[in-house]
Design a protein around this motif. Structure first.
Motif, PDB file in Angstrom:
ATOM      1  N   HIS A 172      -9.397 -48.120  10.912  1.00 51.51           N
ATOM      2  CA  HIS A 172     -10.075 -49.302  10.366  1.00 51.51           C
ATOM      3  C   HIS A 172     -11.432 -49.530  11.025  1.00 51.51           C
ATOM      4  O   HIS A 172     -11.641 -49.141  12.175  1.00 51.51           O
ATOM      5  CB  HIS A 172      -9.185 -50.536  10.568  1.00 51.51           C
ATOM      6  N   LEU A 173     -12.292 -50.183  10.287  1.00 51.54           N
ATOM      7  CA  LEU A 173     -13.606 -50.558  10.811  1.00 51.54           C
ATOM      8  C   LEU A 173     -13.702 -52.071  10.875  1.00 51.54           C
ATOM      9  O   LEU A 173     -13.517 -52.738   9.851  1.00 51.54           O
ATOM     10  CB  LEU A 173     -14.710 -50.008   9.901  1.00 51.54           C
ATOM     11  N   GLY A 174     -13.964 -52.583  12.069  1.00 48.11           N
ATOM     12  CA  GLY A 174     -14.146 -54.021  12.232  1.00 48.11           C
ATOM     13  C   GLY A 174     -15.591 -54.317  12.541  1.00 48.11           C
ATOM     14  O   GLY A 174     -16.425 -54.513  11.657  1.00 48.11           O
ATOM     15  N   CYS A 175     -15.918 -54.297  13.829  1.00 46.06           N
ATOM     16  CA  CYS A 175     -17.266 -54.690  14.263  1.00 46.06           C
ATOM     17  C   CYS A 175     -18.321 -53.620  13.988  1.00 46.06           C
ATOM     18  O   CYS A 175     -19.494 -53.916  13.836  1.00 46.06           O
ATOM     19  CB  CYS A 175     -17.234 -54.986  15.754  1.00 46.06           C
ATOM     20  N   GLU A 176     -17.904 -52.359  13.993  1.00 48.19           N
ATOM     21  CA  GLU A 176     -18.808 -51.204  13.840  1.00 48.19           C
ATOM     22  C   GLU A 176     -19.859 -51.119  14.934  1.00 48.19           C
ATOM     23  O   GLU A 176     -20.897 -50.494  14.751  1.00 48.19           O
ATOM     24  CB  GLU A 176     -19.481 -51.194  12.455  1.00 48.19           C
ATOM     25  N   HIS A 177     -19.620 -51.771  16.060  1.00 45.56           N
ATOM     26  CA  HIS A 177     -20.509 -51.512  17.197  1.00 45.56           C
ATOM     27  C   HIS A 177     -19.767 -51.450  18.537  1.00 45.56           C
ATOM     28  O   HIS A 177     -20.290 -51.847  19.563  1.00 45.56           O
ATOM     29  CB  HIS A 177     -21.719 -52.456  17.220  1.00 45.56           C
ATOM     30  N   GLY A 178     -18.547 -50.968  18.503  1.00 49.60           N
ATOM     31  CA  GLY A 178     -17.881 -50.619  19.753  1.00 49.60           C
ATOM     32  C   GLY A 178     -17.179 -51.737  20.478  1.00 49.60           C
ATOM     33  O   GLY A 178     -16.787 -51.563  21.632  1.00 49.60           O
ATOM     34  N   VAL A 179     -16.970 -52.865  19.825  1.00 51.38           N
ATOM     35  CA  VAL A 179     -16.393 -54.013  20.530  1.00 51.38           C
ATOM     36  C   VAL A 179     -14.905 -54.227  20.223  1.00 51.38           C
ATOM     37  O   VAL A 179     -14.123 -54.522  21.118  1.00 51.38           O
ATOM     38  CB  VAL A 179     -17.180 -55.306  20.187  1.00 51.38           C
ATOM     39  N   CYS A 180     -14.498 -54.059  18.965  1.00 55.61           N
ATOM     40  CA  CYS A 180     -13.153 -54.521  18.571  1.00 55.61           C
ATOM     41  C   CYS A 180     -12.051 -53.492  18.782  1.00 55.61           C
ATOM     42  O   CYS A 180     -10.879 -53.853  18.884  1.00 55.61           O
ATOM     43  CB  CYS A 180     -13.156 -54.974  17.115  1.00 55.61           C
ATOM     44  N   GLY A 181     -12.386 -52.215  18.804  1.00 55.18           N
ATOM     45  CA  GLY A 181     -11.378 -51.186  19.029  1.00 55.18           C
ATOM     46  C   GLY A 181     -10.570 -50.797  17.796  1.00 55.18           C
ATOM     47  O   GLY A 181      -9.714 -49.911  17.872  1.00 55.18           O
ATOM     48  N   ALA A 182     -10.834 -51.430  16.668  1.00 56.75           N
ATOM     49  CA  ALA A 182     -10.038 -51.138  15.466  1.00 56.75           C
ATOM     50  C   ALA A 182     -10.170 -49.683  15.023  1.00 56.75           C
ATOM     51  O   ALA A 182      -9.268 -49.121  14.405  1.00 56.75           O
ATOM     52  CB  ALA A 182     -10.464 -52.061  14.320  1.00 56.75           C
ATOM     53  N   CYS A 183     -11.294 -49.074  15.338  1.00 58.19           N
ATOM     54  CA  CYS A 183     -11.579 -47.716  14.862  1.00 58.19           C
ATOM     55  C   CYS A 183     -11.136 -46.636  15.854  1.00 58.19           C
ATOM     56  O   CYS A 183     -11.471 -45.472  15.668  1.00 58.19           O
ATOM     57  CB  CYS A 183     -13.081 -47.581  14.644  1.00 58.19           C
ATOM     58  N   THR A 184     -10.395 -47.027  16.880  1.00 58.11           N
ATOM     59  CA  THR A 184     -10.033 -46.074  17.938  1.00 58.11           C
ATOM     60  C   THR A 184      -9.169 -44.937  17.389  1.00 58.11           C
ATOM     61  O   THR A 184      -8.199 -45.165  16.670  1.00 58.11           O
ATOM     62  CB  THR A 184      -9.278 -46.793  19.073  1.00 58.11           C
ATOM     63  N   VAL A 192     -11.090 -42.821  21.720  1.00 58.82           N
ATOM     64  CA  VAL A 192     -12.539 -43.012  21.524  1.00 58.82           C
ATOM     65  C   VAL A 192     -12.764 -43.935  20.336  1.00 58.82           C
ATOM     66  O   VAL A 192     -11.929 -44.039  19.437  1.00 58.82           O
ATOM     67  CB  VAL A 192     -13.273 -41.667  21.255  1.00 58.82           C
ATOM     68  N   ARG A 193     -13.913 -44.589  20.337  1.00 59.59           N
ATOM     69  CA  ARG A 193     -14.276 -45.450  19.209  1.00 59.59           C
ATOM     70  C   ARG A 193     -14.998 -44.607  18.172  1.00 59.59           C
ATOM     71  O   ARG A 193     -16.126 -44.159  18.421  1.00 59.59           O
ATOM     72  CB  ARG A 193     -15.179 -46.575  19.702  1.00 59.59           C
ATOM     73  N   SER A 194     -14.359 -44.450  17.035  1.00 61.62           N
ATOM     74  CA  SER A 194     -14.931 -43.533  16.042  1.00 61.62           C
ATOM     75  C   SER A 194     -16.159 -44.118  15.353  1.00 61.62           C
ATOM     76  O   SER A 194     -16.898 -43.384  14.692  1.00 61.62           O
ATOM     77  CB  SER A 194     -13.880 -43.129  15.004  1.00 61.62           C
ATOM     78  N   CYS A 195     -16.409 -45.433  15.512  1.00 60.18           N
ATOM     79  CA  CYS A 195     -17.642 -46.000  14.930  1.00 60.18           C
ATOM     80  C   CYS A 195     -18.860 -45.644  15.775  1.00 60.18           C
ATOM     81  O   CYS A 195     -19.987 -45.738  15.304  1.00 60.18           O
ATOM     82  CB  CYS A 195     -17.528 -47.516  14.775  1.00 60.18           C
ATOM     83  N   LEU A 196     -18.633 -45.261  17.019  1.00 61.67           N
ATOM     84  CA  LEU A 196     -19.760 -44.961  17.920  1.00 61.67           C
ATOM     85  C   LEU A 196     -20.039 -43.462  18.039  1.00 61.67           C
ATOM     86  O   LEU A 196     -21.023 -43.071  18.651  1.00 61.67           O
ATOM     87  CB  LEU A 196     -19.485 -45.518  19.325  1.00 61.67           C
TER      88      LEU A 196
HETATM   89  S1  FES Z   1     -15.184 -50.850  14.518  1.00 59.99           S
HETATM   90 FE1  FES Z   1     -15.071 -52.163  16.247  1.00 59.99          FE
HETATM   91  S2  FES Z   1     -15.136 -50.773  17.934  1.00 59.99           S
HETATM   92 FE2  FES Z   1     -15.442 -49.519  16.195  1.00 59.99          FE
END
Ligand code: FES
Ligand code: FES
Length: 139
Positions: A21-33, A41-45
Motif C-alpha cells: 500500500h501507498l500512504g504518505c509516499e515520502h517514507g513516514v507511514c511504513g505502509a509500503c514496506t 525497506v520503504r518501497s516508496c523511497l
Molecule cells: S508510503 Fe508511507 S512510507 Fe512509503
C-alpha cells in the motif's frame, strides 16, 4: 522501465501486486514496506531499478500453498488489524525483525520502538505487538 519509477509503483502498477500500500509516499507511514533481500525497506523511497538483481518479497509472497504464514495467522488470532491498510507493511517489518531475533531478541518493551516506523490508525498497536511476540516465542 523508466529509471525514476519507484519500487512501490512498479509493484502496484506494473506487476499488479497491490498488497503493497501507498500512504504518505515520502517514507513516514511504513505502509509500503517490503522485504529486499530480507531487509525491511520503504518501497516508496526506492527506485525499482535499485531492486534489480535483489530478492523482493511482498505480502503476496508470505502465504504458502494457500495457507497463511505463522505471522499472518498470529495477526488473525490477535485481531492485529482492522481496516488492514497498514498490515502488509507491518508484516514485512515484523518478518525482518523475527529473522533477526536470534541476534536481537524481541521483547514487549522493545517492540513499540522497533515498530515506530509503521503507523496504524486503528489498532492501538498492542494486538500487533502480541501477534509478533507469539511468533517470536519466549526471549
Ligand atoms: S508510503 Fe508511507 S512510507 Fe512509503
Ligand atoms: S489496521 Fe487500519 S491503519 Fe492499521
Amino acid at each position: 522501465m523508466e529509471p525514476r519509477v519507484s519500487l512501490a509503483d512498479f509493484l502496484r502498477d506494473r506487476l499488479r501486486l497491490t498488497g503493497t500500500h501507498l500512504g504518505c509516499e515520502h517514507g513516514v507511514c511504513g505502509a509500503c514496506t517490503v522485504l529486499l533481500d530480507g531487509e525491511a525497506v520503504r518501497s516508496c523511497l526506492l527506485l525499482a531499478v535499485q531492486a534489480q538483481g535483489h530478492r523482493v518479497q511482498t505480502v503476496e509472497g508470505m502465504a504458502r500453498a494457500g495457507r497463511p504464514s505463522r505471522l499472518q495467522a498470529a495477526f488473525e488470532k490477535h485481531r492485529a488489524y482492522q481496516c488492514g491498510f497498514c498490515t502488509p507493511g507491518f508484516l514485512a517489518t515484523a518478518e525482518a525483525l523475527l529473522a533477526d531475533a536470534s541476534k536481537h531478541p524481541l521483547t514487549r518493551e522493545k517492540l513499540p520502538e522497533l515498530l515506530a516506523g509503521n503507523i496504524c490508525r486503528c489498532t492501538g498497536y498492542q494486538p500487533i505487538v502480541e501477534a509478533i511476540l507469539e511468533v517470536a516465542g519466549p526471549s
